[in-house]
Design a protein around this motif. Structure first.
Motif, PDB file in Angstrom:
ATOM      1  N   UNK A  58      23.795 -11.266 -15.939  1.00  0.00           N
ATOM      2  CA  UNK A  58      22.776 -12.301 -16.092  1.00  0.00           C
ATOM      3  C   UNK A  58      21.379 -11.719 -15.888  1.00  0.00           C
ATOM      4  N   UNK A  59      21.211 -10.924 -14.846  1.00  0.00           N
ATOM      5  CA  UNK A  59      19.900 -10.335 -14.554  1.00  0.00           C
ATOM      6  C   UNK A  59      19.497  -9.325 -15.627  1.00  0.00           C
ATOM      7  N   UNK A  60      20.403  -8.447 -16.007  1.00  0.00           N
ATOM      8  CA  UNK A  60      20.075  -7.394 -16.974  1.00  0.00           C
ATOM      9  C   UNK A  60      19.844  -7.952 -18.377  1.00  0.00           C
ATOM     10  N   UNK A  61      20.538  -9.031 -18.726  1.00  0.00           N
ATOM     11  CA  UNK A  61      20.373  -9.633 -20.053  1.00  0.00           C
ATOM     12  C   UNK A  61      19.250 -10.668 -20.064  1.00  0.00           C
ATOM     13  N   UNK A  62      18.628 -10.896 -18.910  1.00  0.00           N
ATOM     14  CA  UNK A  62      17.543 -11.876 -18.774  1.00  0.00           C
ATOM     15  C   UNK A  62      17.980 -13.263 -19.229  1.00  0.00           C
ATOM     16  N   UNK A  63      19.163 -13.666 -18.763  1.00  0.00           N
ATOM     17  CA  UNK A  63      19.706 -14.975 -19.116  1.00  0.00           C
ATOM     18  C   UNK A  63      20.068 -15.739 -17.849  1.00  0.00           C
ATOM     19  N   UNK A  64      19.793 -17.042 -17.813  1.00  0.00           N
ATOM     20  CA  UNK A  64      20.245 -17.840 -16.669  1.00  0.00           C
ATOM     21  C   UNK A  64      21.772 -17.864 -16.638  1.00  0.00           C
ATOM     22  N   UNK A  65      22.369 -17.991 -15.451  1.00  0.00           N
ATOM     23  CA  UNK A  65      23.828 -17.947 -15.330  1.00  0.00           C
ATOM     24  C   UNK A  65      24.578 -18.894 -16.265  1.00  0.00           C
ATOM     25  N   UNK A  66      24.119 -20.125 -16.417  1.00  0.00           N
ATOM     26  CA  UNK A  66      24.807 -21.079 -17.289  1.00  0.00           C
ATOM     27  C   UNK A  66      24.807 -20.641 -18.746  1.00  0.00           C
ATOM     28  N   UNK A  67      23.671 -20.126 -19.199  1.00  0.00           N
ATOM     29  CA  UNK A  67      23.555 -19.639 -20.575  1.00  0.00           C
ATOM     30  C   UNK A  67      24.445 -18.417 -20.773  1.00  0.00           C
ATOM     31  N   UNK A  68      24.454 -17.529 -19.779  1.00  0.00           N
ATOM     32  CA  UNK A  68      25.299 -16.339 -19.862  1.00  0.00           C
ATOM     33  C   UNK A  68      26.771 -16.734 -19.941  1.00  0.00           C
ATOM     34  N   UNK A  69      27.188 -17.691 -19.144  1.00  0.00           N
ATOM     35  CA  UNK A  69      28.592 -18.116 -19.167  1.00  0.00           C
ATOM     36  C   UNK A  69      28.990 -18.591 -20.552  1.00  0.00           C
ATOM     37  N   UNK A  70      28.150 -19.390 -21.190  1.00  0.00           N
ATOM     38  CA  UNK A  70      28.451 -19.864 -22.546  1.00  0.00           C
ATOM     39  C   UNK A  70      28.513 -18.704 -23.528  1.00  0.00           C
ATOM     40  N   UNK A  71      27.575 -17.775 -23.408  1.00  0.00           N
ATOM     41  CA  UNK A  71      27.551 -16.617 -24.299  1.00  0.00           C
ATOM     42  C   UNK A  71      28.801 -15.760 -24.104  1.00  0.00           C
ATOM     43  N   UNK A  72      29.160 -15.490 -22.858  1.00  0.00           N
ATOM     44  CA  UNK A  72      30.352 -14.676 -22.592  1.00  0.00           C
ATOM     45  C   UNK A  72      31.601 -15.411 -23.064  1.00  0.00           C
ATOM     46  N   UNK A  73      31.644 -16.720 -22.923  1.00  0.00           N
ATOM     47  CA  UNK A  73      32.774 -17.503 -23.462  1.00  0.00           C
ATOM     48  C   UNK A  73      32.914 -17.251 -24.967  1.00  0.00           C
ATOM     49  N   UNK A  74      31.792 -17.240 -25.672  1.00  0.00           N
ATOM     50  CA  UNK A  74      31.820 -16.984 -27.122  1.00  0.00           C
ATOM     51  C   UNK A  74      32.310 -15.568 -27.421  1.00  0.00           C
ATOM     52  N   UNK A  75      31.862 -14.606 -26.623  1.00  0.00           N
ATOM     53  CA  UNK A  75      32.290 -13.223 -26.824  1.00  0.00           C
ATOM     54  C   UNK A  75      33.767 -13.047 -26.487  1.00  0.00           C
ATOM     55  N   UNK A  76      34.248 -13.787 -25.506  1.00  0.00           N
ATOM     56  CA  UNK A  76      35.679 -13.789 -25.179  1.00  0.00           C
ATOM     57  C   UNK A  76      36.468 -14.371 -26.347  1.00  0.00           C
ATOM     58  N   UNK A  77      35.987 -15.489 -26.905  1.00  0.00           N
ATOM     59  CA  UNK A  77      36.656 -16.111 -28.059  1.00  0.00           C
ATOM     60  C   UNK A  77      36.736 -15.166 -29.252  1.00  0.00           C
TER      61      UNK A  77
END
Length: 167
Positions: A58-77
Protein backbone atom coordinates in the motif's frame (compact mmCIF):
# COMPACT_ATOMS: atom_id res chain seq x y z
CA UNK A 1 5.53 29.53 -9.05
CA UNK A 2 8.76 31.38 -8.51
CA UNK A 3 10.55 33.18 -11.31
CA UNK A 4 13.91 32.14 -9.82
CA UNK A 5 15.34 29.14 -11.70
CA UNK A 6 15.98 26.19 -9.40
CA UNK A 7 13.46 27.32 -6.82
CA UNK A 8 11.73 24.58 -4.79
CA UNK A 9 8.52 25.24 -6.72
CA UNK A 10 10.36 24.40 -9.95
CA UNK A 11 11.46 21.04 -8.53
CA UNK A 12 7.94 20.19 -7.42
CA UNK A 13 6.42 21.26 -10.72
CA UNK A 14 9.02 19.39 -12.77
CA UNK A 15 8.72 16.17 -10.77
CA UNK A 16 4.92 16.28 -10.88
CA UNK A 17 4.84 16.98 -14.61
CA UNK A 18 7.41 14.25 -15.36
CA UNK A 19 5.46 11.71 -13.27
CA UNK A 20 2.17 12.55 -14.97
CA UNK A 21 3.62 12.44 -18.48
CA UNK A 22 5.51 9.20 -17.84
CA UNK A 23 2.41 7.64 -16.26
CA UNK A 24 0.37 8.64 -19.30
CA UNK A 25 2.97 7.13 -21.64
CA UNK A 26 3.23 3.88 -19.68
CA UNK A 27 -0.56 3.66 -19.32
CA UNK A 28 -0.74 3.52 -23.10
CA UNK A 29 1.88 0.73 -23.15
CA UNK A 30 0.00 -1.26 -20.49
CA UNK A 31 -3.52 -0.58 -21.82
CA UNK A 32 -3.53 -3.49 -24.29
CA UNK A 33 -3.16 -5.84 -21.32
CA UNK A 34 -5.68 -3.97 -19.14
CA UNK A 35 -2.99 -3.24 -16.54
CA UNK A 36 -3.27 0.10 -14.78
CA UNK A 37 -0.30 2.11 -13.57
CA UNK A 38 -1.29 1.21 -10.02
CA UNK A 39 -1.38 -2.51 -10.88
CA UNK A 40 2.00 -2.13 -12.62
CA UNK A 41 3.48 -0.62 -9.45
CA UNK A 42 2.20 -3.60 -7.45
CA UNK A 43 3.55 -6.12 -9.97
CA UNK A 44 6.95 -4.40 -9.97
CA UNK A 45 7.20 -4.45 -6.18
CA UNK A 46 6.22 -8.12 -6.01
CA UNK A 47 8.60 -9.08 -8.84
CA UNK A 48 11.48 -9.46 -6.37
CA UNK A 49 9.90 -12.76 -5.31
CA UNK A 50 10.13 -12.04 -1.58
CA UNK A 51 6.46 -11.40 -0.96
CA UNK A 52 5.48 -8.20 0.76
CA UNK A 53 3.03 -7.33 3.54
CA UNK A 54 -0.05 -5.59 2.21
CA UNK A 55 0.76 -2.52 4.33
CA UNK A 56 4.12 -2.21 2.56
CA UNK A 57 2.52 -2.72 -0.85
CA UNK A 58 0.00 0.00 0.00
CA UNK A 59 2.76 2.45 0.94
CA UNK A 60 5.04 1.66 -2.01
CA UNK A 61 2.19 1.76 -4.55
CA UNK A 62 0.85 5.00 -3.01
CA UNK A 63 -2.61 3.49 -2.60
CA UNK A 64 -4.95 3.57 0.41
CA UNK A 65 -5.46 0.11 1.95
CA UNK A 66 -9.06 -0.26 0.72
CA UNK A 67 -8.12 0.62 -2.86
CA UNK A 68 -5.14 -1.73 -2.72
CA UNK A 69 -7.33 -4.59 -1.49
CA UNK A 70 -9.69 -4.17 -4.45
CA UNK A 71 -6.77 -3.96 -6.87
CA UNK A 72 -5.09 -7.06 -5.43
CA UNK A 73 -8.44 -8.89 -5.57
CA UNK A 74 -8.53 -8.12 -9.31
CA UNK A 75 -4.95 -9.32 -9.75
CA UNK A 76 -5.80 -12.50 -7.83
CA UNK A 77 -8.81 -13.05 -10.12
CA UNK A 78 -6.46 -12.75 -13.11
CA UNK A 79 -4.07 -15.28 -11.52
CA UNK A 80 -1.23 -12.75 -11.37
CA UNK A 81 -0.97 -12.46 -7.57
CA UNK A 82 -1.68 -14.65 -4.56
CA UNK A 83 -1.84 -13.90 -0.84
CA UNK A 84 -0.60 -15.92 2.09
CA UNK A 85 -0.52 -15.47 5.83
CA UNK A 86 2.89 -14.25 6.94
CA UNK A 87 4.65 -17.26 8.53
CA UNK A 88 6.34 -15.08 11.17
CA UNK A 89 3.49 -12.71 12.04
CA UNK A 90 0.26 -14.58 11.40
CA UNK A 91 -1.74 -11.34 11.72
CA UNK A 92 -0.22 -10.07 8.46
CA UNK A 93 -0.96 -11.02 4.88
CA UNK A 94 1.83 -11.14 2.30
CA UNK A 95 1.32 -10.80 -1.45
CA UNK A 96 3.35 -12.68 -4.08
CA UNK A 97 3.41 -12.97 -7.86
CA UNK A 98 2.15 -16.25 -9.29
CA UNK A 99 4.16 -18.00 -12.01
CA UNK A 100 1.84 -16.38 -14.55
CA UNK A 101 2.34 -13.02 -12.80
CA UNK A 102 6.14 -13.37 -13.12
CA UNK A 103 5.82 -14.15 -16.84
CA UNK A 104 3.43 -11.23 -17.41
CA UNK A 105 5.65 -8.87 -15.45
CA UNK A 106 8.72 -9.90 -17.48
CA UNK A 107 6.84 -9.48 -20.78
CA UNK A 108 5.42 -6.09 -19.81
CA UNK A 109 8.74 -4.98 -18.35
CA UNK A 110 10.34 -5.39 -21.78
CA UNK A 111 7.67 -3.20 -23.35
CA UNK A 112 7.96 -0.57 -20.61
CA UNK A 113 11.77 -0.49 -20.92
CA UNK A 114 11.50 -0.12 -24.70
CA UNK A 115 9.11 2.80 -24.26
CA UNK A 116 11.45 4.49 -21.79
CA UNK A 117 14.43 3.87 -24.08
CA UNK A 118 12.60 5.81 -26.82
CA UNK A 119 12.89 8.85 -24.56
CA UNK A 120 16.68 8.78 -24.89
CA UNK A 121 17.29 7.74 -21.32
CA UNK A 122 19.88 4.98 -21.20
CA UNK A 123 19.63 1.82 -19.13
CA UNK A 124 21.95 0.75 -16.34
CA UNK A 125 25.36 -0.15 -17.72
CA UNK A 126 24.79 1.46 -21.11
CA UNK A 127 25.48 5.04 -20.05
CA UNK A 128 29.22 4.63 -20.56
CA UNK A 129 28.74 3.89 -24.27
CA UNK A 130 26.10 6.52 -24.98
CA UNK A 131 26.81 10.05 -26.02
CA UNK A 132 28.00 12.41 -23.27
CA UNK A 133 25.24 14.18 -21.41
CA UNK A 134 22.67 11.41 -21.95
CA UNK A 135 21.10 10.72 -18.55
CA UNK A 136 21.12 7.16 -17.30
CA UNK A 137 18.06 5.56 -15.76
CA UNK A 138 20.18 4.32 -12.86
CA UNK A 139 21.44 7.84 -12.13
CA UNK A 140 17.96 9.37 -12.27
CA UNK A 141 16.42 6.62 -10.14
CA UNK A 142 19.30 6.81 -7.67
CA UNK A 143 18.93 10.56 -7.26
CA UNK A 144 15.16 10.30 -6.86
CA UNK A 145 15.49 7.44 -4.33
CA UNK A 146 17.94 9.57 -2.37
CA UNK A 147 15.48 12.48 -2.42
CA UNK A 148 12.62 10.21 -1.33
CA UNK A 149 14.76 8.85 1.49
CA UNK A 150 15.44 12.37 2.71
CA UNK A 151 11.78 13.38 2.51
CA UNK A 152 10.12 10.22 3.90
CA UNK A 153 10.73 9.70 7.63
CA UNK A 154 9.26 6.18 7.49
CA UNK A 155 11.78 5.19 4.82
CA UNK A 156 14.61 6.67 6.90
CA UNK A 157 13.61 4.42 9.82
CA UNK A 158 13.48 1.34 7.56
CA UNK A 159 16.98 2.04 6.19
CA UNK A 160 18.33 2.77 9.66
CA UNK A 161 16.84 -0.48 10.99
CA UNK A 162 18.35 -2.41 8.08
CA UNK A 163 21.77 -0.89 8.74
CA UNK A 164 21.69 -2.07 12.32
CA UNK A 165 22.84 -0.27 15.45
CA UNK A 166 25.43 2.48 15.12
CA UNK A 167 28.57 2.16 17.20
Amino acid sequence: MSNVPGAPADLLRSLTRAERLLSRRLSAVLADDAISIEAWRVLCLLADGQGHPMSEVSAEASLPPGTLTKLVDQLVDRNLVFRRIDPIDRRRIRAYLTARGRREHARLDERVRASIAELGITELGVAETSEPGTPSTANLVGQLDDLIGRLDPARQRVHADAAGPHR
